[in-house]
Design a protein around this motif. Sequence first.
Motif, short mmCIF file in Angstrom:
data_model
loop_
_atom_site.label_atom_id
_atom_site.label_comp_id
_atom_site.label_asym_id
_atom_site.label_seq_id
_atom_site.Cartn_x
_atom_site.Cartn_y
_atom_site.Cartn_z
N THR A 246 0.86 -1.17 0.00
CA THR A 246 0.00 0.00 0.00
C THR A 246 0.90 1.22 0.00
O THR A 246 1.75 1.38 0.89
CB THR A 246 -0.91 0.02 1.24
N LEU A 247 0.75 2.07 -0.99
CA LEU A 247 1.68 3.17 -1.19
C LEU A 247 1.72 4.11 0.00
O LEU A 247 0.69 4.60 0.46
CB LEU A 247 1.29 3.95 -2.45
N ASP A 248 2.91 4.34 0.52
CA ASP A 248 3.15 5.39 1.50
C ASP A 248 4.64 5.67 1.55
O ASP A 248 5.46 4.84 1.11
CB ASP A 248 2.59 5.02 2.88
N PRO A 249 5.05 6.84 2.05
CA PRO A 249 6.48 7.18 2.04
C PRO A 249 7.35 6.20 2.80
O PRO A 249 8.49 5.94 2.39
CB PRO A 249 6.50 8.57 2.70
N ALA A 250 6.84 5.65 3.89
CA ALA A 250 7.64 4.70 4.67
C ALA A 250 7.94 3.45 3.85
O ALA A 250 9.07 2.93 3.88
CB ALA A 250 6.92 4.33 5.97
N LEU A 251 6.94 2.95 3.12
CA LEU A 251 7.16 1.78 2.28
C LEU A 251 8.19 2.10 1.19
O LEU A 251 9.09 1.29 0.92
CB LEU A 251 5.86 1.31 1.64
N THR A 252 8.06 3.26 0.57
CA THR A 252 9.02 3.65 -0.47
C THR A 252 10.44 3.68 0.09
O THR A 252 11.38 3.17 -0.53
CB THR A 252 8.64 5.02 -1.05
N ASP A 253 10.60 4.25 1.27
CA ASP A 253 11.93 4.31 1.89
C ASP A 253 12.46 2.92 2.21
O ASP A 253 13.64 2.63 2.01
CB ASP A 253 11.88 5.15 3.16
N ASP A 254 11.58 2.05 2.72
CA ASP A 254 12.00 0.68 3.06
C ASP A 254 12.45 -0.09 1.82
O ASP A 254 13.45 -0.81 1.84
CB ASP A 254 10.87 -0.06 3.77
N ILE A 255 11.68 0.04 0.75
CA ILE A 255 12.03 -0.66 -0.49
C ILE A 255 13.33 -0.11 -1.05
O ILE A 255 14.21 -0.87 -1.48
CB ILE A 255 10.88 -0.55 -1.51
N ALA A 256 13.48 1.20 -1.06
CA ALA A 256 14.71 1.80 -1.57
C ALA A 256 15.92 1.33 -0.76
O ALA A 256 16.98 1.03 -1.32
CB ALA A 256 14.62 3.33 -1.53
N TRP A 257 15.76 1.23 0.55
CA TRP A 257 16.86 0.74 1.41
C TRP A 257 17.20 -0.71 1.04
O TRP A 257 18.38 -1.06 0.91
CB TRP A 257 16.46 0.83 2.87
N ALA A 258 16.17 -1.55 0.89
CA ALA A 258 16.41 -2.96 0.55
C ALA A 258 17.11 -3.09 -0.80
O ALA A 258 18.01 -3.93 -0.97
CB ALA A 258 15.08 -3.73 0.54
N VAL A 259 16.72 -2.27 -1.76
CA VAL A 259 17.35 -2.31 -3.08
C VAL A 259 18.81 -1.89 -2.99
O VAL A 259 19.70 -2.54 -3.55
CB VAL A 259 16.58 -1.41 -4.08
N ARG A 260 19.08 -0.81 -2.27
CA ARG A 260 20.47 -0.34 -2.15
C ARG A 260 21.35 -1.39 -1.47
O ARG A 260 22.50 -1.61 -1.88
CB ARG A 260 20.51 0.97 -1.37
N GLN A 261 20.82 -2.02 -0.43
CA GLN A 261 21.60 -3.05 0.25
C GLN A 261 21.89 -4.23 -0.68
O GLN A 261 23.01 -4.76 -0.70
CB GLN A 261 20.85 -3.54 1.50
N ALA A 262 20.90 -4.63 -1.46
CA ALA A 262 21.10 -5.76 -2.38
C ALA A 262 22.10 -5.40 -3.47
O ALA A 262 22.88 -6.25 -3.91
CB ALA A 262 19.76 -6.16 -3.00
N LEU A 263 22.10 -4.15 -3.92
CA LEU A 263 23.05 -3.72 -4.95
C LEU A 263 24.47 -3.62 -4.40
O LEU A 263 25.44 -3.93 -5.08
CB LEU A 263 22.61 -2.38 -5.54
N ARG A 264 24.57 -3.18 -3.15
CA ARG A 264 25.90 -3.04 -2.53
C ARG A 264 26.51 -4.37 -2.12
O ARG A 264 27.73 -4.52 -2.06
CB ARG A 264 25.81 -2.13 -1.30
#
Length: 269
Positions: A246-264
């Motif tokens: 469900t779209l909200d800023p907290a979800l967007t931040d959490d997903i972005a963090w997970a993506v950055r960690q997986a890329l790093r």
Amino acid sequence: MPSVDRLSGSQLIAVISDGSALPDGADLNPVLSGHARWLSNLGFDALTAALNTDGRDTPTVALSAVPGDVSVFHLVHTRAEHAGQIRQALEDAGRAVVTDNDLRAVVVAARVLTELRRMRRPTDQSAVVIVDIDELIDMGALLMAIGVRNLVFCRQADVAFPLSRATHDADVVVDLRPAPVHNPRTPGPTRPLVVPLPAPADSLAVLPGLLAALADTQAARLHVDVLAAVAQMLATTTAPGFALATLDPALTDDIAWAVRQALRHPRGG
């Protein structure tokens, strides 16, 4: 050359499609404009490009029809076989692509994890059957990336006996048939839980975090391990039976963090 319509914001996202997955007669341009407006409202700079439906020319057009400062391509409403060609051409040129089916696959994978957790079934010991994978051709690779080891692929058209027999011993059935399942079975001693194919709109909340992280890191491609990281994050932060995205800023931040960690920290890296 396809028309290009640019809306202003910050990171530049190109929403592209050949319209091959839309119903016959549907007008592609308003659909693309709707996607672009949605992204613009979230703070992205969005442009649209309606691609030539001539299969061989589509990847070339996808590369040449948009400006060079595009951060990420968002490929929508495009049949799997066409999408694969477009993605390959763009990734070969170092341009990251997120498809609408990537988002649906993440939501399906997260739902599989939450339901296995609810049933207290270890992921690596659970039996998962995928029915008709044509709609999400990378679903098997994603389920393997999240730890599913007992994976069976089944085509309804190829099964000579009722589908219920083919899926009888499964813990979860991932039903990717475009038509919704009527009266999905509930899990029980002899019946698996059915995870249906979500509508594209039901997976859109995954998109902003993915786009933001891919643009910030200037990633050249979207690896399956990145999608797996997002699915695992969704599964660990969502109770079974509740909406996964469900779209909200907290979800967007959490997903972005997970993506950055997986890329790093890529697996095996």
